[in-house]
Enzyme design. Structure first.
Site, PDB file in Angstrom:
ATOM      1  N   CYS A  73     -15.410   5.383  59.011  1.00 32.76           N
ATOM      2  CA  CYS A  73     -16.259   4.239  59.558  1.00 32.76           C
ATOM      3  C   CYS A  73     -15.277   3.189  60.065  1.00 32.76           C
ATOM      4  CB  CYS A  73     -17.512   3.953  58.559  1.00 32.76           C
ATOM      5  SG  CYS A  73     -18.733   3.035  59.422  1.00 32.76           S
TER       6      CYS A  73
ATOM      7  N   GLU B  81     -18.439   9.518  51.443  1.00 32.50           N
ATOM      8  CA  GLU B  81     -18.745   8.785  50.011  1.00 32.50           C
ATOM      9  C   GLU B  81     -20.050   8.377  49.496  1.00 32.50           C
ATOM     10  OE1 GLU B  81     -17.981   7.403  52.539  1.00 32.50           O
ATOM     11  OE2 GLU B  81     -18.348   5.179  52.606  1.00 32.50           O
TER      12      GLU B  81
ATOM     13  N   HIS C  37     -19.999   9.086  56.400  1.00 31.76           N
ATOM     14  CA  HIS C  37     -19.711   8.486  55.072  1.00 31.76           C
ATOM     15  C   HIS C  37     -19.753   9.682  54.143  1.00 31.76           C
ATOM     16  CE1 HIS C  37     -19.418   4.187  55.890  1.00 31.76           C
ATOM     17  NE2 HIS C  37     -20.438   4.392  56.648  1.00 31.76           N
TER      18      HIS C  37
END
Lengths: 268, 999
Positions: free
Chosen positions: A96, A225, A223
């Site tokens: 990002c 994560e 994302h």
């Protein structure tokens, strides 16, 4: 085998550092969050690490343009150290805002990373809005070690400036070079063809992530994560019951963890 | 000579900001513009060489792939009108500030105190527009309170070579002025000081200029006068301003502390007392850690962490500058957990907005009699507030998953903007309990984060007043999330390394309140005011002391840790300054260059405020009842589709998606759920600690419509709703904490106080019965707008008395949480809880009234809660959750069972067959009452058929019934007495649900 060491960059409005650190630790690495000024002041050294992560966030508030100011600061203050780091075969991931930094820094393009030449960019979503939503991704590049064993992923995006853009010939070279990591896609993995919200931001050729010519440096808008646990999935309450009713086991891990595990595996 | 760098998107690249401006102009003003393009302008006020400026232009300000730029040359071309919007002097300019730091870094060239970079934006409009239209558009693009605008036709633009380079630098004469203010004056004069402020100067024509309200009553001023009489001197302006801040309604909650009829403080005897009794009854299961004494309420989470939560409002500033007001609100409430105990890491944000109808079409009321200064349109307020919270939350990296929007035109004069933040505090920090703090004698007072300017002066006293024509613009601030994020990260490092003893935030009243408050821990303080870093020169000492400039925390740092503390701040690029020390003198002492300008006894400062005595009046309203005719199946179908699209029930996806609800990685149940992830759930669930499966559920109850009938019922139902909502996602009902936010109006009026008293009494009784403690709260008592209607007649728009209840529940195992969407065809659908004829204050009545007579029906049969039955029911729901019995759970709220079933079906994109006759009810209900009554404590669940025995075992003693089953076809089929009554397509429902605010 010693655990590979991951440096997760923090400071100035980076804000996905904790979950990125947690994810790498879960994946079997030894991750440290390090403030960019600790690197600049020499308290911490890139040389002690194998993987460098530029996490998501709003470095410098996205003022001027997303990632732009951190890219400028990194080039001025960390350029030489990072070049050395890259040239010894280390891995880098930018997620990002981290991808926005790597693009504007010139680390990821159709050219070798160490040239620091900006040839791609990530700019304002066509919608003109920040949006948080989950998207389907189709894995493309065969040479990027971060993508091993992944065909498709369902991951969240959360950005206002995620539109991938480059000149036609640079974009062409990136495609020809097998540097496209992910494409936004339909759930059946056919091409999104720019259709909103499958392609959530108007990215050129549906490109959601790219790697450098070596494949070792990955930049992506979605994302991974944020999908470390199965229970991050937006429809897990249905999925869990569906698996149970079919007599299948319910996983614990989220599919995004695979990317971080691949980074760790590369050094194992 | 300032330099102007202009940057624009290349013509072949989409200019998203320009495009969305164009569509806004069309939808909000009805003006068709062919094209809007934007130019970002950076005005650099520093001597740099042409080469340096060009390097900055190319390397910093321009994206070579998508943008063109120029230095000192206008870029605008092919347009008809140009509008440029920049900030007024002294207004926070975040982009300008970042640009300055970035230019300094890139060119290795430091900026002096006087030099800076300023940002502005140019809009180039293409289309046949009159000057009047261009001006109308400009009025939507800038806010005169904080911004300036230049409007030029193409011709004018060409003649003047574009726009002028404007440097909005604050220019003020340096000032060390401290006035003595004599209080030995006649009462009317004394009262004037309270109402209009200290005299600033007398003009030649005899007119006087005052500094703005102290919001002190005559009784309070007399007590202050007597104190200084005893000291044998007059107060300084610093002292008087400081006392006014500390004694403000905002800081001292005078109404909640007042003697109200027979109740000696509704805060002590309703809210706090409920908590005390609940804690006692919970015994060893009491989970409160620190309540009602710090900046936020603290509860136990697990063996290592506590949670703290605070919800604030930022109403008045948001009415004037919606974006700035809201961002300051959210970034401001962030500092409450940061300033609790040893300081929290921020984990969740919350928002709640009450606005007028965004589609309001009539002429707007004005602040002035002449009709020149209209209030902002509800849509403008909506958009500004939404954006403020977006930037404040997203840029801080705090997820913002839960929120609500409520619409009622009584919120048009003053919107309500609720903002909340939850944080995590380690149970123990270096051997000290995390919830404790203690500044010690000799500790250094440190102010860290932002600098002090004129922004937000008199914010605390301002919020104690209703909005009027002279409301000060200085009350408007703009938050800077990145400065605060840096401070947040630095604070956590300093905390974990034990570099400070105490911390608190600078909110209302600025340093005067934060230092004054912390001084109580050691017993005194001495401040050297000239040390305080300021944004620009020219601030008078009293202004420095009470300014509410944002992003500042105050610390008590032991002298031996000072260097270590400072080095952590430096690493994080946070400005921190020693401004004095804590003492045990019993006095709050402020000096300016060695000269004492304030010395007030701490006890007087904090405890000297006299208690008010108030009287209330309660009159039960008698509202007209609408007649309910027997509807046809077709009519009922139409009503249900209409309801799904009503402002209060429809999808707010537009807002939810623009808030990052997943950062920090702990999201479990998201705000939007279902097959397409587009229907609102009853609550959200988040794991604040990624290593743990334990989670928190967050929801709210807010039912201002019920307050029009009985505020007692409003409060009772809001508490039941908030608890029921978190129970519906799997929270343990024995571990739910509550927060109260009272937003009232005209709180000097006995009838309003009568409503307040009823709501407060209900809070006491209901929280006690639910055994759910209040852990924190806040009140805002004067949400009134005084102005003029289009005919120039005075009007007052008061918000309806509004109580927001927030619930924070613990979900022990997040893997067992649940969402409301139907998931599997064939699953059985049960309703738990009896439905009564309770349409009073309902959304259905509002709908019928607006449709049939242009004004909502209110009715009289407001829902009430069966307090003895609700909690045991939620315990059974939790038991079912623990056993993973349910495949969907929905807490029935506004819109009743009718809308509840629709939501479950729209979310799952599956239908249901429902036998209306099976819904458990009181005797003799009409079908409208059956479907749309908002009777509390009800849930709808679906379960897999083979689990129904276990389900019925648990719920054996409840009013519950099997009412139908989930079907794969996307329609809701209702039968009655064995025959089909009506059939509603999910697609049609959902289209309406998504459309209303589907911007």
């Amino acid at each position: 085998m010693a655990k590979p060491k991951v440096l997760v960059l923090t400071g100035y409005g980076i804000n996905c550092d904790l979950e990125t650190e947690f994810g790498f630790n879960l994946a079997g690495a030894e991750a440290d969050r390090v403030h960019i000024n600790s690197l600049i002041m020499g308290e911490k050294k890139l040389g002690d690490y194998q993987i460098l992560a530029f996490p998501g966030g709003f470095s410098f508030g996205d003022d001027i343009a997303s990632g732009k100011v951190l890219a400028s600061k990194s080039r001025v203050r960390l350029g030489d150290g990072l070049r050395e780091f890259i040239e010894r075969g280390s891995l880098v991931i930018g997620i990002c805002n981290g991808f926005q930094v790597l693009a504007k820094f010139g680390v990821i393009s159709d050219q070798p990373a160490s040239k620091y030449q900006q040839r791609i960019t990530v700019t304002y979503n066509d919608s003109g809005r920040f949006e948080d939503r989950w998207v389907w991704l189709k894995r493309v590049s065969k040479k990027c070690p971060w993508l091993d064993g992944i065909d498709a992923l369902y991951l969240p995006v959360a950005h206002g400036e995620g539109k991938f853009f480059a000149d036609q010939n640079v974009a062409g070279a990136i495609q020809a070079n097998d540097q496209v990591a992910f494409l936004y896609a339909k759930p059946d993995l056919s091409a999104a063809q720019g259709e909103y919200p499958l392609n959530p931001n108007g990215s050129l050729s549906d490109i959601a992530g790219v790697c450098d010519p070596t494949g070792r440096i990955l930049g992506m808008m979605p994302h991974p994560e944020r999908f470390l646990s199965f229970y991050n999935h937006p429809r897990w309450t249905w999925l869990k019951d569906d698996l149970r009713r079919k007599g299948e086991p319910v996983p614990d891990e989220g599919a995004g963890l695979k990317i971080l595990k691949n980074g760790v595996k590369y050094f194992s | 000579m300032p330099a102007r760098i202009e940057v624009r998107f290349k013509l072949e690249v989409v200019d998203a900001a320009g495009e969305s401006t164009r569509s806004r102009i069309r939808s909000e003003l009805g003006i068709a513009v062919d094209r809007v393009r934007t130019i970002e302008v950076y005005t650099i006020d520093k001597d740099l060489s042409a080469e340096q400026l060009d390097q900055a232009r190319q390397e910093l300000f321009t994206d070579p792939l998508t943008q063109d730029s120029s230095l000192n040359r206008a870029l605008g071309e092919d347009f008809d009108w140009a509008i440029e919007v920049g900030f007024l002097p002294g207004v926070t300019d975040n982009v300008g500030k970042t640009s300055k730091d970035a230019v300094a870094e890139l060119l290795q060239a430091g900026f002096s105190f006087e030099e800076s970079v300023y940002s502005s934006r140019q809009y180039l409009l293409k289309g046949e527009l009159s000057r009047e239209q261009a001006e109308k558009i400009a009025a939507r693009l800038y806010n005169p309170l904080i911004q300036r605008v230049q409007i030029k036709s193409r011709q004018e633009f060409l003649e003047s070579n574009g726009m002028e380079a404007i440097v909005p630098k604050v220019k003020l004469p340096a000032s060390d002025r401290v006035d003595e203010v004599s209080l030995e004056i006649m009462d009317p004069e004394l009262e004037k000081i309270g109402k209009e402020g200290i005299l600033e100067k007398k003009l030649a024509d005899g007119k006087t200029i005052r500094r703005g309200p102290l919001a002190l009553s005559l009784a309070e001023l007399r007590i202050i006068r007597d104190y200084f009489r005893e000291q044998g001197r007059s107060p300084t302006d610093v002292e008087l301003e400081s006392i006014a801040q500390t004694w403000s309604e905002h800081c001292k909650h005078k109404i909640f502390a007042a003697k109200l009829d027979e109740i000696d403080s509704i805060f002590d005897n309703c809210i706090k007392k409920a908590t005390q009794e609940v804690r006692k009854s919970l015994g060893k299961n009491d989970f409160c850690v620190s309540v009602f004494k710090d900046n936020s309420g603290v509860i136990r989470f697990d063996d290592q962490y506590h949670l703290c939560y605070k919800v604030e409002t930022h109403n008045s500033p948001s009415a004037l500058d919606p974006d700035g007001g809201a961002i300051t609100g959210i970034v401001g409430v962030n500092r409450d957990p940061m300033g609790t105990g040893q300081g929290a890491k921020l984990a969740l944000n919350f928002y709640g907005f009450c606005f007028g109808n965004p589609y309001y079409k009539k002429q707007l009321p004005t602040r002035d009699r002449e009709g020149k200064n209209p209030i902002l349109h509800p849509r403008v307020i909506f958009e500004g507030v939404r954006q403020g919270v977006e930037h404040g939350g997203n840029k801080s990296g705090i997820p913002t998953p839960w929120g609500f929007l409520i619409f009622d035109d009584r919120y048009m004069g003053k919107p309500l903007v609720f903002v909340g933040t939850m944080g995590l505090i380690p149970k123990e920090v270096n051997g000290i309990p995390g919830e404790e703090k203690q500044a010690r004698i000799g500790d250094i007072i440190i102010m860290a984060g932002g600098r002090v300017g004129k922004d937000g002066i008199h914010g605390a006293t301002f919020s104690s007043e209703s909005l009027h024509e002279g409301s000060p613009a200085a009350a408007v601030q703009i938050g800077d999330p990145i400065t605060q994020k840096k401070l947040h990260d630095a604070q956590i490092e300093a905390r974990d390394r034990g570099f400070y003893h105490s911390v608190t935030d600078n909110g209302a009243g600025g340093l005067s309140c934060s230092v004054g408050e912390m001084a109580r821990e050691s017993g005194g303080c001495e401040v050297d005011l000239e040390q305080v870093p300021i944004k620009y020169s020219g601030l008078a000492p009293w202004e420095v002391w009470v300014s509410e400039s944002q992003e500042r925390m105050t610390y008590a740092v032991p002298p031996e840790k000072l260097d270590l503390f400072m080095s952590v701040m430096k690493k994080h690029d946070v400005e921190a300054t020693a401004i004095g020390r804590y003492t045990d003198s019993g006095q709050c002492v402020v000096k300016m260059r060695g000269k004492k300008i304030m010395e007030v006894n701490l006890l007087f400062l904090h405890e000297g405020l006299p208690q008010m005595t108030l009287h209330s009046l309660w009159k039960e309203p008698k509202n007209q009842e609408p007649e309910l005719a027997e509807p046809s199946g077709e009519e009922l179908k139409k009503q249900r589709i209409d309801l799904a699209g009503r402002l209060n029930l429809c999808s707010k996806q537009y807002v939810v998606r623009q808030y990052d609800h997943e950062v920090q990685g702990g999201s479990v149940i998201k705000p939007l759920v279902g097959a397409k992830e587009d229907v609102h759930n009853d609550a959200v669930v988040t794991r604040p600690i990624l290593q743990s499966r334990q989670a928190v559920a967050l929801s709210t109850g807010i039912l201002p419509g019920y307050g029009d009938i009985d505020p007692y019922a409003m409060a009772e139902c809001a508490i039941d709703t908030a608890i029921r909502n978190v129970a519906a996602v799997g929270a343990d009902p024995d571990r739910v904490a509550l927060l109260d936010n009272f937003c009232w109006c005209s709180s000097h009026d006995p009838e309003r106080l009568g409503q307040l008293k009823r709501a407060a009494l209900a809070c006491y009784e209901t929280a006690r019965k639910f055994r759910a403690p209040f852990i924190s709260g806040k009140d805002s008592m004067f949400n009134d707008f005084k102005g003029y209607d289009p005919a120039g007649l005075p009007i007052k728009i008061s918000v309806p008395p509004t109580l927001l209840i927030s619930a924070l529940g613990i979900v022990p195992d997040s893997r067992k949480a649940q969402s409301l969407d139907f998931k599997f065809a064939g699953d059985l659908i049960y309703v738990i809880g009896l439905t009564r004829a309770e349409l009073g204050g309902s959304e259905y009545f509002a709908y019928l009234g607006e449709r049939d007579r242009g004004e909502r029906w209110i009715g009289n049969q407001v829902p009430r809660v069966e307090l003895d039955r609700a909690l045991p029911r939620y315990h059974r729901v939790f038991q079912g959750m623990e056993q993973e019995l349910f495949s969907a759970v929905h807490s029935v709220g506004m819109g009743g069972i009718g809308f509840g079933l629709a939501k479950m079906a729209m979310a799952g994109e599956m239908g249901a067959e429902i036998d209306l006759g099976m819904i458990p009810t009181e005797e003799g209900l009409k079908i409208q009452e059956l479907l749309f009554s908002e009777t509390q404590s009800r849930l709808i669940v679906s379960i897999s058929p083979e689990k129904n025995r276990r389900f019925e075992d648990i719920f054996g003693y409840e009013d519950f019934a099997l009412i139908g089953k989930v079907i794969p076809e996307p329609e809701l089929v209702f039968t009655s007495a064995g025959s089909e009554f009506t059939r509603i397509g999910i697609r049609e429902l959902k289209e309406n649900y998504l459309k209303t605010l589907g911007w």
